[in-house]
Motif scaffolding. Structure first.
Motif, PDB file in Angstrom:
ATOM      1  N   ILE A  25       0.736  -1.106  -0.048  1.00 46.87           N
ATOM      2  CA  ILE A  25       0.142  -0.106  -0.053  1.00 46.87           C
ATOM      3  C   ILE A  25       0.850   1.210  -0.042  1.00 46.87           C
ATOM      4  O   ILE A  25       0.469   2.183  -0.589  1.00 46.87           O
ATOM      5  CB  ILE A  25      -0.897  -0.007   1.048  1.00 46.87           C
ATOM      6  CG1 ILE A  25      -1.963  -1.300   0.983  1.00 46.87           C
ATOM      7  CG2 ILE A  25      -1.672   1.388   1.401  1.00 46.87           C
ATOM      8  CD1 ILE A  25      -2.799  -1.325   2.173  1.00 46.87           C
ATOM      9  N   VAL A  26       1.835   1.244   0.815  1.00 46.86           N
ATOM     10  CA  VAL A  26       2.761   2.409   0.994  1.00 46.86           C
ATOM     11  C   VAL A  26       3.542   2.509  -0.442  1.00 46.86           C
ATOM     12  O   VAL A  26       3.662   3.922  -1.043  1.00 46.86           O
ATOM     13  CB  VAL A  26       3.739   2.184   2.223  1.00 46.86           C
ATOM     14  CG1 VAL A  26       4.928   3.290   1.996  1.00 46.86           C
ATOM     15  CG2 VAL A  26       3.138   2.222   3.234  1.00 46.86           C
ATOM     16  N   LEU A  27       3.939   1.658  -1.030  1.00 44.23           N
ATOM     17  CA  LEU A  27       4.564   1.676  -2.291  1.00 44.23           C
ATOM     18  C   LEU A  27       3.680   2.176  -3.563  1.00 44.23           C
ATOM     19  O   LEU A  27       4.091   2.950  -4.090  1.00 44.23           O
ATOM     20  CB  LEU A  27       5.040   0.159  -2.593  1.00 44.23           C
ATOM     21  CG  LEU A  27       6.170   0.135  -3.881  1.00 44.23           C
ATOM     22  CD1 LEU A  27       7.348   1.364  -3.767  1.00 44.23           C
ATOM     23  CD2 LEU A  27       6.626  -0.953  -4.377  1.00 44.23           C
ATOM     24  N   SER A  50       1.748   3.160 -12.173  1.00 44.29           N
ATOM     25  CA  SER A  50       2.395   2.548 -11.013  1.00 44.29           C
ATOM     26  C   SER A  50       2.368   1.082 -11.015  1.00 44.29           C
ATOM     27  O   SER A  50       3.334   0.238 -10.544  1.00 44.29           O
ATOM     28  CB  SER A  50       1.520   3.121  -9.791  1.00 44.29           C
ATOM     29  OG  SER A  50       1.713   4.608  -9.684  1.00 44.29           O
ATOM     30  N   ILE A  51       1.362   0.555 -11.160  1.00 45.25           N
ATOM     31  CA  ILE A  51       1.138  -0.758 -11.353  1.00 45.25           C
ATOM     32  C   ILE A  51       2.033  -1.430 -12.346  1.00 45.25           C
ATOM     33  O   ILE A  51       2.752  -2.527 -11.832  1.00 45.25           O
ATOM     34  CB  ILE A  51      -0.277  -1.299 -11.752  1.00 45.25           C
ATOM     35  CG1 ILE A  51      -0.989  -0.982 -10.611  1.00 45.25           C
ATOM     36  CG2 ILE A  51      -0.277  -2.875 -11.903  1.00 45.25           C
ATOM     37  CD1 ILE A  51      -2.496  -1.229 -10.766  1.00 45.25           C
ATOM     38  N   ILE A  52       2.172  -1.185 -13.429  1.00 44.43           N
ATOM     39  CA  ILE A  52       3.126  -1.628 -14.422  1.00 44.43           C
ATOM     40  C   ILE A  52       4.687  -1.582 -14.324  1.00 44.43           C
ATOM     41  O   ILE A  52       5.512  -2.517 -14.262  1.00 44.43           O
ATOM     42  CB  ILE A  52       2.782  -1.270 -15.746  1.00 44.43           C
ATOM     43  CG1 ILE A  52       3.072   0.103 -16.054  1.00 44.43           C
ATOM     44  CG2 ILE A  52       1.386  -1.635 -16.291  1.00 44.43           C
ATOM     45  CD1 ILE A  52       3.169   0.767 -17.406  1.00 44.43           C
ATOM     46  N   THR A  53       4.823  -0.425 -13.472  1.00 45.13           N
ATOM     47  CA  THR A  53       6.184  -0.269 -12.928  1.00 45.13           C
ATOM     48  C   THR A  53       6.543  -1.055 -11.794  1.00 45.13           C
ATOM     49  O   THR A  53       7.594  -1.690 -11.869  1.00 45.13           O
ATOM     50  CB  THR A  53       6.614   1.294 -12.614  1.00 45.13           C
ATOM     51  OG1 THR A  53       6.298   2.058 -13.860  1.00 45.13           O
ATOM     52  CG2 THR A  53       7.913   1.652 -12.422  1.00 45.13           C
ATOM     53  N   MET A  54       5.780  -1.076 -10.881  1.00 41.15           N
ATOM     54  CA  MET A  54       6.012  -1.804  -9.578  1.00 41.15           C
ATOM     55  C   MET A  54       6.466  -3.402 -10.156  1.00 41.15           C
ATOM     56  O   MET A  54       7.027  -4.192  -9.352  1.00 41.15           O
ATOM     57  CB  MET A  54       4.843  -1.888  -8.557  1.00 41.15           C
ATOM     58  CG  MET A  54       4.961  -0.603  -8.025  1.00 41.15           C
ATOM     59  SD  MET A  54       3.295  -0.449  -6.969  1.00 41.15           S
ATOM     60  CE  MET A  54       3.537  -1.579  -5.876  1.00 41.15           C
ATOM     61  N   ALA A  55       5.407  -4.077 -10.910  1.00 35.69           N
ATOM     62  CA  ALA A  55       5.437  -5.164 -11.384  1.00 35.69           C
ATOM     63  C   ALA A  55       6.404  -5.498 -12.413  1.00 35.69           C
ATOM     64  O   ALA A  55       6.743  -6.641 -12.944  1.00 35.69           O
ATOM     65  CB  ALA A  55       4.062  -5.641 -12.089  1.00 35.69           C
ATOM     66  N   THR A  74      13.140   4.718 -11.361  1.00 34.87           N
ATOM     67  CA  THR A  74      14.148   3.612 -10.922  1.00 34.87           C
ATOM     68  C   THR A  74      13.765   3.140  -9.608  1.00 34.87           C
ATOM     69  O   THR A  74      13.761   1.907  -9.208  1.00 34.87           O
ATOM     70  CB  THR A  74      15.201   4.165 -11.127  1.00 34.87           C
ATOM     71  OG1 THR A  74      15.516   4.775 -12.291  1.00 34.87           O
ATOM     72  CG2 THR A  74      16.502   3.334 -10.724  1.00 34.87           C
ATOM     73  N   THR A  75      13.328   4.193  -8.748  1.00 35.83           N
ATOM     74  CA  THR A  75      13.039   3.755  -7.405  1.00 35.83           C
ATOM     75  C   THR A  75      12.025   2.912  -7.199  1.00 35.83           C
ATOM     76  O   THR A  75      11.693   2.011  -6.574  1.00 35.83           O
ATOM     77  CB  THR A  75      12.919   4.946  -6.238  1.00 35.83           C
ATOM     78  OG1 THR A  75      12.080   6.034  -6.998  1.00 35.83           O
ATOM     79  CG2 THR A  75      14.376   5.663  -6.484  1.00 35.83           C
ATOM     80  N   LEU A  76      10.952   3.234  -8.095  1.00 35.52           N
ATOM     81  CA  LEU A  76       9.682   2.599  -8.185  1.00 35.52           C
ATOM     82  C   LEU A  76       9.793   1.015  -8.579  1.00 35.52           C
ATOM     83  O   LEU A  76       9.395  -0.007  -7.875  1.00 35.52           O
ATOM     84  CB  LEU A  76       8.495   3.239  -8.857  1.00 35.52           C
ATOM     85  CG  LEU A  76       7.106   2.826  -8.946  1.00 35.52           C
ATOM     86  CD1 LEU A  76       6.835   2.663  -7.409  1.00 35.52           C
ATOM     87  CD2 LEU A  76       6.082   3.552  -9.859  1.00 35.52           C
ATOM     88  N   ALA A  77      10.430   0.815  -9.591  1.00 34.65           N
ATOM     89  CA  ALA A  77      10.835  -0.222 -10.216  1.00 34.65           C
ATOM     90  C   ALA A  77      11.394  -1.091  -9.338  1.00 34.65           C
ATOM     91  O   ALA A  77      11.394  -2.424  -9.032  1.00 34.65           O
ATOM     92  CB  ALA A  77      11.513  -0.082 -11.591  1.00 34.65           C
ATOM     93  N   LEU A  78      12.590  -0.639  -8.821  1.00 35.63           N
ATOM     94  CA  LEU A  78      13.596  -1.200  -7.680  1.00 35.63           C
ATOM     95  C   LEU A  78      12.733  -2.081  -6.601  1.00 35.63           C
ATOM     96  O   LEU A  78      13.050  -2.986  -5.929  1.00 35.63           O
ATOM     97  CB  LEU A  78      14.870  -0.685  -7.244  1.00 35.63           C
ATOM     98  CG  LEU A  78      16.023  -0.528  -8.300  1.00 35.63           C
ATOM     99  CD1 LEU A  78      16.816   0.440  -7.914  1.00 35.63           C
ATOM    100  CD2 LEU A  78      16.581  -1.760  -8.871  1.00 35.63           C
ATOM    101  N   SER A  79      11.863  -0.872  -5.968  1.00 36.98           N
ATOM    102  CA  SER A  79      10.972  -1.109  -4.711  1.00 36.98           C
ATOM    103  C   SER A  79      10.120  -2.349  -5.360  1.00 36.98           C
ATOM    104  O   SER A  79       9.877  -3.209  -4.180  1.00 36.98           O
ATOM    105  CB  SER A  79      10.376   0.071  -4.418  1.00 36.98           C
ATOM    106  OG  SER A  79      11.222   1.000  -3.935  1.00 36.98           O
ATOM    107  N   GLY A  80       9.716  -2.341  -6.473  1.00 37.49           N
ATOM    108  CA  GLY A  80       8.629  -3.556  -6.792  1.00 37.49           C
ATOM    109  C   GLY A  80       9.348  -4.862  -6.731  1.00 37.49           C
ATOM    110  O   GLY A  80       8.893  -5.691  -6.521  1.00 37.49           O
TER     111      GLY A  80
END
Length: 376
Positions: A25-27, A50-55, A74-80
């Protein structure tokens, strides 16, 4: 297999599920907010991006161009990726633990299947531990059922010991195990309600099972007996007797003597003459340290007279008593309580006139050495 996997996944620890959901949820909020203010997307597109980058799918329909946009993506993808690894690790670890538990449980059931003449102990508290030690010292097969996992882990298993981490009142496991191969079920929990429930559960399916249970309160003894318990042990009663004997020890005398059954009444007359009570008689089988104990607890001479009259009118009982004395070579001990030491001194002088006194306050080990000589 799919059913087993689903069962394992649905039994993930709640703390892991909660922490995983919070991180997701936070991410996700970070991704949506960043997509709106950094990527300049509307709400719907921000959610999508957000969804496709996290995934880590990244279809490429929205491409970051500025430095801050690239840093955000980059931070969003790495966190995902990290999140996926975390969740996958939790699931894999949990599946491995559950599979290990199932495998361990299967091995225990297999061990029980080949085990013969075992005892079942329900509850491994202070009382259960004492019972367990007594059984294992005699190399008996034991199955321990205890709901506390930490306690179960502290018990060393072996070829003749199986420990099951389960609550004896929540299923019919105890009833299933209390079959023909079970010598006795020993119920040691400190809760009489639980003990009662276990007794009822066992007795319902095993009418011939031998059940011994603890009763924490005296008023529950009758209930446990009606439920089907064969033997009921109350720490209150045992503790009370122990306290009495310890308090009376300065006025307790154990006399080991040798005489035939014909001298019983004369001996008892001497004991009662000085206000003493015959607490019990211990019959010492040659070479065996633990004696046969018969509780008497009387100081009334009329009780002795009644017993003599009973023997005179029942030849079979008279013969049985004489056979017992022959089997122990007439060697036995009396535990006698009295008012004071001077009474014991007078009692001993009178007893010496009618029988052979082997020793005073001898230990069972010392008496065993004496009885061994009688059979050589």
């Amino acid at each position: 297999m799919r059913k087993i996997t689903f069962t394992l996944l649905t039994k993930l620890p709640a703390k892991y599920i909660s922490s995983g959901l919070i991180i997701i949820i936070v991410l996700f909020i970070y991704g949506v907010v960043g997509s709106i203010f950094i990527m300049n997307l509307n709400l719907i597109d921000a959610i999508y991006y957000s969804i496709i980058t996290m995934a880590t799918v990244g279809y490429g329909d929205y491409i970051p161009t500025t430095g801050i946009q690239k840093m955000f993506a980059t931070t969003l993808a790495l966190s995902g990726v990290a999140l996926l690894a975390y969740v996958f690790n939790i699931i894999l670890t949990n599946v491995q633990e559950k599979m290990s538990e199932y495998s361990k449980g299967a091995r225990k059931l297999k061990a029980i299947e080949v085990m013969e003449d075992y005892y079942i102990i329900c509850g491994f508290g202070r009382v259960g531990k004492v019972v367990f030690n007594e059984l294992t010292q005699r190399n008996q097969n034991v199955i321990v059922i205890e709901k506390n996992k930490e306690v179960c882990d502290s018990i060393e298993e072996g070829d003749n010991v199986v420990v099951i981490n389960d609550n004896a009142i929540e299923d019919d496991l105890v009833a299933k195990l209390a079959g023909d191969k079970c010598r006795s079920v020993i119920i040691c929990t400190g809760d009489d309600v639980n003990n009662l429930f276990i007794v009822l559960t066992i007795r319902e399916t095993n009418p011939t099972a031998w059940i011994v249970t603890r009763a924490s309160k005296l008023e529950n003894i009758k209930r446990l007996r009606k439920a089907g318990a064969d033997k009921i042990v109350s720490p209150e009663i045992i503790g009370g007797e122990g306290l009495y004997y310890e308090s009376a020890r300065p006025h307790l005398l154990k006399i080991t003597v040798k005489h035939s059954a014909d001298n019983i009444y004369d001996e008892f007359k001497v004991i009662t003459k000085y206000g003493c009570t015959l607490e019990n008689i211990e019959y010492h089988i040659p070479g065996i340290e633990t004696p046969l104990i018969r509780q008497i607890k009387t100081k009334n001479i009329t009780d002795g007279q009644k017993y003599v009259n009973y023997l005179s009118s029942h030849d079979d009982q008279r013969q049985a008593l004489e056979n017992l004395y022959k089997n122990v070579n007439n060697i036995h001990s009396h535990l006698i309580s009295g008012p004071d030491k001077s009474s014991f001194d007078k009692l001993l002088k009178d007893l010496e006139k009618i029988e052979e006194i082997i020793g005073i306050n001898l230990t069972n080990k010392e008496i065993t050495e004496i009885t061994k000589k009688e059979i050589k």
